[in-house]
Design an enzyme around this catalytic site. Sequence first.
Site, PDB file in Angstrom:
ATOM      1  N   HIS A  51       1.909   5.023  -9.268  1.00 33.44           N
ATOM      2  CA  HIS A  51       1.977   4.072  -8.163  1.00 33.44           C
ATOM      3  C   HIS A  51       2.736   4.654  -6.974  1.00 33.44           C
ATOM      4  O   HIS A  51       2.347   4.466  -5.828  1.00 33.44           O
ATOM      5  CB  HIS A  51       2.673   2.797  -8.670  1.00 33.44           C
ATOM      6  CG  HIS A  51       2.534   1.637  -7.759  1.00 33.44           C
ATOM      7  ND1 HIS A  51       1.433   0.823  -7.762  1.00 33.44           N
ATOM      8  CD2 HIS A  51       3.370   1.146  -6.812  1.00 33.44           C
ATOM      9  CE1 HIS A  51       1.589  -0.119  -6.859  1.00 33.44           C
ATOM     10  NE2 HIS A  51       2.753   0.040  -6.270  1.00 33.44           N
ATOM     11  N   HIS A  97      -2.476  -5.771  -5.647  1.00 32.37           N
ATOM     12  CA  HIS A  97      -1.536  -6.371  -6.581  1.00 32.37           C
ATOM     13  C   HIS A  97      -2.340  -6.849  -7.787  1.00 32.37           C
ATOM     14  O   HIS A  97      -2.313  -8.025  -8.151  1.00 32.37           O
ATOM     15  CB  HIS A  97      -0.746  -7.501  -5.915  1.00 32.37           C
ATOM     16  CG  HIS A  97       0.735  -7.355  -6.096  1.00 32.37           C
ATOM     17  ND1 HIS A  97       1.600  -8.406  -6.163  1.00 32.37           N
ATOM     18  CD2 HIS A  97       1.502  -6.247  -6.253  1.00 32.37           C
ATOM     19  CE1 HIS A  97       2.830  -7.955  -6.333  1.00 32.37           C
ATOM     20  NE2 HIS A  97       2.800  -6.659  -6.397  1.00 32.37           N
TER      21      HIS A  97
END
Lengths: 737, 223
Positions: A51, A97
């Site tokens: 990430h 998300h």
Amino acid sequence: MKHEDTMRPGTLEAAKQFGLNEAEWANILRLLNRTPNMTELGIFSVMWSEHCSYKSSRVHLRTLPTSAPWVIQGPGENAGVIDIGDGDAIVFKMESHNHPSFIEPFQGAATGVGGIMRDVFTMGARPIAMLNALRFGEPEHPKTRHLLAGVVSGIGSYGNCMGVPTVGGEVNFHKAYNGNILVNAMCVGLARADNIWLSAAKGAGNPVVYVGSKTGRDGIHGATMASAEFSEDAEEKRPTVQVGDPFTEKLLLEACLELMATDAIIGIQDMGAAGLTSASCEMAAKGGAGIELWMDKVPQREAGMTAYEMMLSESQERMLMVLKPGREAEAERIFRKWELDFAVIGITTDTKRIVLRHHGEDVCDLPVNVLADEAPVYERPWVEPPRPAPLSDVPAPPSILGVLKQLVASPDLASRRWIWEQYDYSVMADTIQKPGGDAAVVRVHGTGKAVALTTDVTPRYCQADPYLGGMQAIAEAYRNLSAVGAKPLAVTDNLNFGNPQKPEIMGQFALAVRGLGEACRALDFPIVSGNVSLYNETLLPNGQYQNILPTPAIGGVGLLRDWRHMATIAFKAEGEAVILIGETKGHLGQSLYLREILQREDGTPPLVDLGSEKRNGIFVRTLIEAGQVTTAHDCADGGLLVAIAEMAMAGGIGAELAAPVNGDPHAYWFGEDQARYVICVPQSTAHDILAQADAAAVPAARIGTTGGEMIILDETNISIRALKDPHEAWLPDLMRR
Amino acid sequence: MKAAVIVFPASNCDRDVATALTQITGRSPAMVWHANASVPGDADLIVLPGGFSYGDYLRAGAMAAHSPIMQDVIARAQKGTPILGICNGFQILCEAGLLPGALIKNASLSFVCRPVNLTVEAANTMFTNRYAVGQTISIPVAHGMGNYVADEATLDALEDEGLVALRYTLGDNPNGAARNIAGIMNRERTILGLMPHPERACDNALGSEDGKALFMSLLGALS
């Protein structure tokens, strides 16, 4: 973990639990020449997570075009920035998300919105529009309605409270997302081009300031979670999802913009994924500085937090700033006025190290460059994914208009009104094209200019051919902007893929990025910001893995120099000539006709001819800019007849069609050939427009005339109402069930 | 006409209403922070704008009704200074006791944003004198808590005294409000609270100019 435990030496086993592999652990030992303690290991694990480090994607992302004369800031900062003239700049980015939203749809989606807004106002921009690209599983899947309702409500609750209009986006349904939905939020902000704030922490001896909400124990290791695949126990990860507080974010926005009107700030960065860790490391790395943090000073929601917890918390609505020395009091006054926490929690140094001091003890002392620059970069092996089965014979339907009625009420084409009416799309009083058109259009407040905004990708095309699918996503964004009369300027990308450690999935990624890059270069449409979301795969009960469809979602931004010259999709008057721009070959591979009517997903996706995209796009935009066209629609999902039906439903005016059909009528009307638009012009100018097209080497043909309350095709007809009722009813009916 | 717009923490239509007031009255309003003790003395109109003051936490408008500035707003109301409360401003007026009744969650339980048709019920007021009774106007709503409720006696009194200024046109009630009530006044007709956003309907590019007459009415009455 207790404080003593966070000071113990890390181990390979702990590193693995934190998502690092054996080689990465060995590399840490080698680079440090010692064993990190558990706090330090925690910091490594998030900074080196997929990430934060983009370790699998970086080598491919480097190939993307990111510059143009109008690009002020490309990838690498909190968001991209483009120049729209007169000293105005647009700051924008899209971010995923996905995993949090599957686990806890309301808060997952809400904090996704909050996070991307912070990325934009960190740079000095006031957010003026939000969009979101959403993918859910099959409509009938037992979780879909719960997830859809929660996500929509979460997006609305955050954006509505912030007073930023949510103006557009897209929604698809497919079984590949049953266990892993996608929630991609895009924020667009307006700034002055000479007042853009960056994140570098420069100089030594400057105060490091924390503002916003207090730090709690929520979201610890969220970035690590986002970097691993899902198994059946996904719900057990709910405690890693953060909770959003849009009220505090609204105060933070106003306070930050107020401080940015002064020159007190050196660098500023929001605390998003990996919270205080990534904010401090990235700021120090960019500024070539060191940072010493005094953890006792960090505003804390509860007593007894360890430095480890504070560094890895993903509590929302927080910012880290480096101020010019002596400006603390001035800044504090502003944040106190807005009833926010303000604390000097450290100082910049010239050591190029991150040092954390807690209870009088150094609990972490790491070189910044090792965390930020020595993160692993992988050239993961990849193979070309298998080709789809060739398109077999496509039978003709009994009734063309019967198919049309079915298609406009199918999951991917039905009206999204149930969703966008839950979003405040009209706050700020500048939304001049609301959801439901090709692109949303938002005025640049107080000027004659406007920005056009769209999100696009066709995942089924990407699954069948990632390279073509990548090109098509860019081409469609370009088309949607051109169709409202905007000049396409730049894009943000949100690359959602499966597990990069599987060569086939990595192949999808590599090829899609290649397609994106090629289209962006051909269309002068650089990528200025983006986000990569990998490991979007689910372990099924049968032990197999389900990967999502490759979904490189594209957020496009374009500029209308004069918003009075704008086109919408609605038919505006009776008796106008309906003209098709672009060439129709009747490409049915991977079409919605095939999927929805024949339940087949075979064939190659349509070819993308970038030369035609550019020529046809410029032609249509020029007509709109000149005021010669006010009705235009991109021809995409579902093909030509669906585009016409959408125009009729939007305007409440029908059309009688008489088209030069070559080949099978169902291929002509439902084929998904690219680079096409439908426009309307008064009868009196139709001939001239066709001549202009001819001169510009743009294929154009008159295919009908507007009027009445029906769509009339050959000897058959269907009323607008008979199309609109099921088109509008599908989603509310699904959600009522 | 000198308007004052009160800015609460997380007001978010303060700029929109200021833009509309400036365009229509030619004069920009004073923007007054909620922590101030008083509204500027020369203000002849107080506007409580839309938004999510205090995040709508507790109840919409409940906390803002106790902001420092509200003591002076209430004092000015008692002296007859006109007050316009839009959306969250209407909710604050009810919470502060300046208007009767309350605004609860929409019957759909969802936020709703769309243009609605309103019927003008009272035109003999400083807020609505540029409209005609019975006129239908289109103005957008955007709220999660716009469902107006009051006991039957209060509703009857509002009707009997002609204090219902605006009603959702039959069949177009977006929130379940009692008797389709979209906007009400106090007995002296110096205070108007309404859920729709007239400031978002002052410009044809946004879809409607039907909100303009409300500000023009005030301009005419107050200058």
